[in-house]
Each structure stands twice: as C-alpha cells, then as structure tokens.
Design a protein around this motif. Structure first.
Motif, mmCIF file in Angstrom:
data_model
loop_
_atom_site.group_PDB
_atom_site.id
_atom_site.type_symbol
_atom_site.label_atom_id
_atom_site.label_comp_id
_atom_site.label_asym_id
_atom_site.label_seq_id
_atom_site.Cartn_x
_atom_site.Cartn_y
_atom_site.Cartn_z
ATOM 1 N N LYS A 50 0.870 -1.344 0.099
ATOM 2 C CA LYS A 50 -0.017 -0.224 0.106
ATOM 3 C C LYS A 50 0.873 1.022 0.016
ATOM 4 O O LYS A 50 0.571 2.240 0.424
ATOM 5 C CB LYS A 50 -1.019 -0.037 0.954
ATOM 6 C CG LYS A 50 -2.339 1.060 0.915
ATOM 7 C CD LYS A 50 -3.302 0.756 1.779
ATOM 8 C CE LYS A 50 -4.401 1.594 1.707
ATOM 9 N NZ LYS A 50 -4.964 1.516 0.413
ATOM 10 N N GLU A 53 -1.355 3.126 -4.737
ATOM 11 C CA GLU A 53 -2.674 2.781 -4.919
ATOM 12 C C GLU A 53 -3.009 2.276 -6.509
ATOM 13 O O GLU A 53 -2.427 3.083 -7.180
ATOM 14 C CB GLU A 53 -3.828 3.906 -4.624
ATOM 15 C CG GLU A 53 -3.345 4.639 -3.264
ATOM 16 C CD GLU A 53 -4.122 3.547 -2.124
ATOM 17 O OE1 GLU A 53 -5.079 2.510 -2.520
ATOM 18 O OE2 GLU A 53 -3.416 3.614 -1.089
ATOM 19 N N ARG A 58 -9.181 -4.325 -7.484
ATOM 20 C CA ARG A 58 -9.243 -4.804 -6.317
ATOM 21 C C ARG A 58 -8.190 -5.645 -5.794
ATOM 22 O O ARG A 58 -7.675 -6.591 -6.435
ATOM 23 C CB ARG A 58 -10.436 -5.705 -5.767
ATOM 24 C CG ARG A 58 -10.885 -5.886 -4.724
ATOM 25 C CD ARG A 58 -12.322 -6.366 -4.602
ATOM 26 N NE ARG A 58 -12.760 -6.637 -3.185
ATOM 27 C CZ ARG A 58 -13.017 -7.695 -2.794
ATOM 28 N NH1 ARG A 58 -12.876 -8.930 -3.327
ATOM 29 N NH2 ARG A 58 -13.619 -8.085 -1.490
ATOM 30 N N VAL A 60 -6.974 -7.778 -2.184
ATOM 31 C CA VAL A 60 -7.324 -8.323 -0.817
ATOM 32 C C VAL A 60 -6.116 -8.899 -0.294
ATOM 33 O O VAL A 60 -5.700 -10.133 -0.953
ATOM 34 C CB VAL A 60 -8.674 -9.177 -0.791
ATOM 35 C CG1 VAL A 60 -8.941 -9.543 0.360
ATOM 36 C CG2 VAL A 60 -9.599 -8.408 -1.437
ATOM 37 N N ASP A 65 -9.548 -5.774 2.417
ATOM 38 C CA ASP A 65 -9.537 -4.987 1.220
ATOM 39 C C ASP A 65 -8.817 -3.720 1.359
ATOM 40 O O ASP A 65 -9.185 -2.844 1.987
ATOM 41 C CB ASP A 65 -11.191 -4.649 0.829
ATOM 42 C CG ASP A 65 -11.276 -4.311 -0.493
ATOM 43 O OD1 ASP A 65 -10.527 -3.605 -1.531
ATOM 44 O OD2 ASP A 65 -12.366 -4.396 -1.226
ATOM 45 N N GLY A 67 -8.431 -1.256 -0.910
ATOM 46 C CA GLY A 67 -8.862 -0.116 -1.488
ATOM 47 C C GLY A 67 -9.988 0.440 -0.351
ATOM 48 O O GLY A 67 -10.323 1.664 -0.540
ATOM 49 N N LYS A 68 -10.319 -0.393 0.601
ATOM 50 C CA LYS A 68 -11.180 0.237 1.578
ATOM 51 C C LYS A 68 -10.724 0.627 2.921
ATOM 52 O O LYS A 68 -11.369 0.787 3.955
ATOM 53 C CB LYS A 68 -12.569 -0.905 1.799
ATOM 54 C CG LYS A 68 -13.404 -0.942 0.698
ATOM 55 C CD LYS A 68 -14.393 -1.872 0.996
ATOM 56 C CE LYS A 68 -15.348 -2.390 -0.205
ATOM 57 N NZ LYS A 68 -16.362 -3.111 0.077
ATOM 58 N N MET A 69 -9.400 0.297 3.010
ATOM 59 C CA MET A 69 -8.653 0.414 4.309
ATOM 60 C C MET A 69 -8.552 1.833 4.687
ATOM 61 O O MET A 69 -7.805 2.845 3.712
ATOM 62 C CB MET A 69 -7.337 -0.177 4.172
ATOM 63 C CG MET A 69 -6.332 -0.135 5.528
ATOM 64 S SD MET A 69 -5.000 -0.974 5.151
ATOM 65 C CE MET A 69 -5.332 -2.589 5.041
ATOM 66 N N PRO A 70 -8.838 2.318 5.672
ATOM 67 C CA PRO A 70 -8.733 3.857 6.122
ATOM 68 C C PRO A 70 -7.152 4.137 6.305
ATOM 69 O O PRO A 70 -6.428 3.005 6.629
ATOM 70 C CB PRO A 70 -9.354 4.028 7.468
ATOM 71 C CG PRO A 70 -10.068 2.701 7.634
ATOM 72 C CD PRO A 70 -9.574 1.890 6.761
ATOM 73 N N ARG A 71 -6.735 5.465 5.898
ATOM 74 C CA ARG A 71 -5.281 5.664 6.018
ATOM 75 C C ARG A 71 -4.537 5.445 7.259
ATOM 76 O O ARG A 71 -3.544 5.084 7.139
ATOM 77 C CB ARG A 71 -4.985 7.098 5.422
ATOM 78 C CG ARG A 71 -3.599 7.556 5.249
ATOM 79 C CD ARG A 71 -3.440 9.098 4.796
ATOM 80 N NE ARG A 71 -4.094 9.330 3.371
ATOM 81 C CZ ARG A 71 -3.402 9.015 2.343
ATOM 82 N NH1 ARG A 71 -2.108 8.238 2.453
ATOM 83 N NH2 ARG A 71 -3.829 9.039 1.170
ATOM 84 N N TYR A 73 -5.101 3.046 9.141
ATOM 85 C CA TYR A 73 -4.849 1.581 9.595
ATOM 86 C C TYR A 73 -3.653 1.101 8.800
ATOM 87 O O TYR A 73 -3.017 0.134 9.149
ATOM 88 C CB TYR A 73 -6.054 0.916 9.038
ATOM 89 C CG TYR A 73 -5.977 -0.416 9.724
ATOM 90 C CD1 TYR A 73 -6.445 -0.791 10.840
ATOM 91 C CD2 TYR A 73 -5.454 -1.691 8.873
ATOM 92 C CE1 TYR A 73 -6.201 -2.172 11.460
ATOM 93 C CE2 TYR A 73 -5.364 -2.741 9.140
ATOM 94 C CZ TYR A 73 -5.822 -3.037 10.505
ATOM 95 O OH TYR A 73 -5.936 -4.490 11.052
ATOM 96 N N TYR A 77 -1.591 -2.276 9.228
ATOM 97 C CA TYR A 77 -1.487 -3.451 8.177
ATOM 98 C C TYR A 77 0.086 -3.677 7.907
ATOM 99 O O TYR A 77 0.281 -5.036 7.655
ATOM 100 C CB TYR A 77 -2.221 -2.740 7.178
ATOM 101 C CG TYR A 77 -1.745 -3.581 5.665
ATOM 102 C CD1 TYR A 77 -2.201 -4.896 5.534
ATOM 103 C CD2 TYR A 77 -1.109 -2.925 4.737
ATOM 104 C CE1 TYR A 77 -2.184 -5.468 4.406
ATOM 105 C CE2 TYR A 77 -0.916 -3.895 3.469
ATOM 106 C CZ TYR A 77 -1.386 -4.900 3.229
ATOM 107 O OH TYR A 77 -1.148 -5.550 2.111
#
Length: 223
Positions: A50, A53, A58, A60, A65, A67-71, A73, A77
């Motif tokens: 990450k 982007e 997509r 995973v 996922d 693409g749905k991960m808040p910055r 977090y 990760y």
C-alpha cells in the motif's frame, strides 16, 4: 490469501506499469515473481505494501480489502507483513540483536518479550553467535539473514522479498533461498521477486512471469 482482481496501475506520465492483473496466492504458498526490469514486479510489491494505490481493480490481503482500508490503519497493516530488501537496510550503529529487536521496539513490545524472542529468531537464521556483531562485521549473506530475522520477528502472515539474493554471491544466495524455503514450510505465505531464473528452477516452486505489466506465464505451485 492474497487476491488481485483486474488490477491496473497507470502512473501520471501515462506509463501503465500493471495491466489487468488477476492473481491468487494461497495461504502458506511461496511464489516467485520473475521478469525483466520494467515488467511491473516492483510496482506489484508496492501495491501490496500500500505504498501505491491501483488505478483500478481490487487487492485483498488476508481478508483485508486494501482499497477500503482507512489511511490511519495502513501502518498497522504493514506491521502484519514482513519485508526483505536487496540492500538489507540494517541500522549500521546497532548490533545484530538490536537490529532485530528494533522491529519489536517500534510497536511497543515489552523488553522481557524481546529478550526471549530475538535469540529464538537468531537461532532460526543461524546467527546466535553473532548477536553482538555490527553489520560492518558481517558478510553479505549474514547481513541478509539479520534482515530476514528482523522481517520475521513479529510473526507476519505474509513475507514480501524484493531481490533478496541480488547482492549476494552464488553460495550465499543458495543459503538464503533455502532459509526462505524453511520459513515458508513453517506456514508463512511468501512472494519473492527475483531476476535469478537459475534460482527459481532449482527451488521448483510456483513461478509467475511478468512482462510489460502483465502475467504472461504462471506455472508450478499448488493451484
């Protein structure tokens, strides 16, 4: 499990580094990514970390996922991943023990736990006797072993290795690859980017060949 579905990455200057890439790597699998410079291998690793982007598609990783991960977090990760680089990236003013322990200290692991886990990890990579040495006192192969120990100390589910044998002679390269194989057999999912076709042929694992951002061959492994 790592899943990429129709992933594209286009840089601002219009260079399409990854083209409609769909790929699945199972839990506990080791996969080698090969291809010439500019084929998209490094971009793929940066997408998984990450650091980049995707333009579309997509990704995973272990049910997350990206693409749905808040910055906020993202650092957490990344701590779930182990990363090994070609240039080792050791801290030259720290001993072998301190270099490995550093990865635990930055996430607040208690000192008593560090005192137990670092020697265990150094035994795994065959460097118990070198725990007081500094990077400059080690061979290239030993430095890479320290880097691998540091990458594994927090028990990541996934290890990403970018040209882990690129700066090593043939003997040390084979030693490092067999160490990675041993670690994989303990259950760590592993993606290894390499230029060495000789190495992957000897390892007899899954080999994914990229060219101009696309997978052109995918052979071996457990699929």
């Amino acid at each position: 499990m790592i899943e990429l579905s129709h992933v594209n990455k286009v840089y601002s200057e219009g260079n399409r580094a990854v083209k409609d890439l769909s790929l699945t790597i199972d839990d506990g699998e080791i996969a080698f990514i090969v291809g010439r410079s500019g084929s998209g291998k490094s971009t793929l690793l940066k997408l998984l970390l990450k650091e980049l982007e995707p333009t579309s598609g997509r990704i995973v990783v272990n049910d997350m996922d990206l693409g749905k991960m808040p910055r906020r977090y993202v650092p957490k990760y990344r701590r779930k991943l182990g990363v090994v680089f070609q240039d080792f990236r050791l801290l030259k003013d720290l001993t072998v023990f301190e270099n490995v322990a550093f990865a635990q200290r930055v996430i607040g692991v208690p000192g008593r736990v560090i005192r137990d886990t670092v020697p265990e990890m150094l035994r795994l990579v065959g460097l118990s006797a070198k725990y007081k040495a500094y990077p400059a006192q080690l061979s290239g192969g030993e430095q890479q072993r320290v880097a691998i120990a540091r990458a594994l100390i927090n028990r990541p589910e996934v290890l990403l290795a970018d040209e882990p044998t690129g700066n090593l002679d043939s003997f040390n390269a084979h030693e490092i690859m067999h160490l990675l194989e041993e670690i994989n057999q303990r259950g760590t999912t592993m993606i290894v980017v390499t230029h060495s076709h000789e190495m992957v042929q000897q390892m007899k694992k899954r080999v994914i060949t990229m060219e101009r951002g696309a997978v052109i061959q995918d052979e071996g492994g457990s699929r």
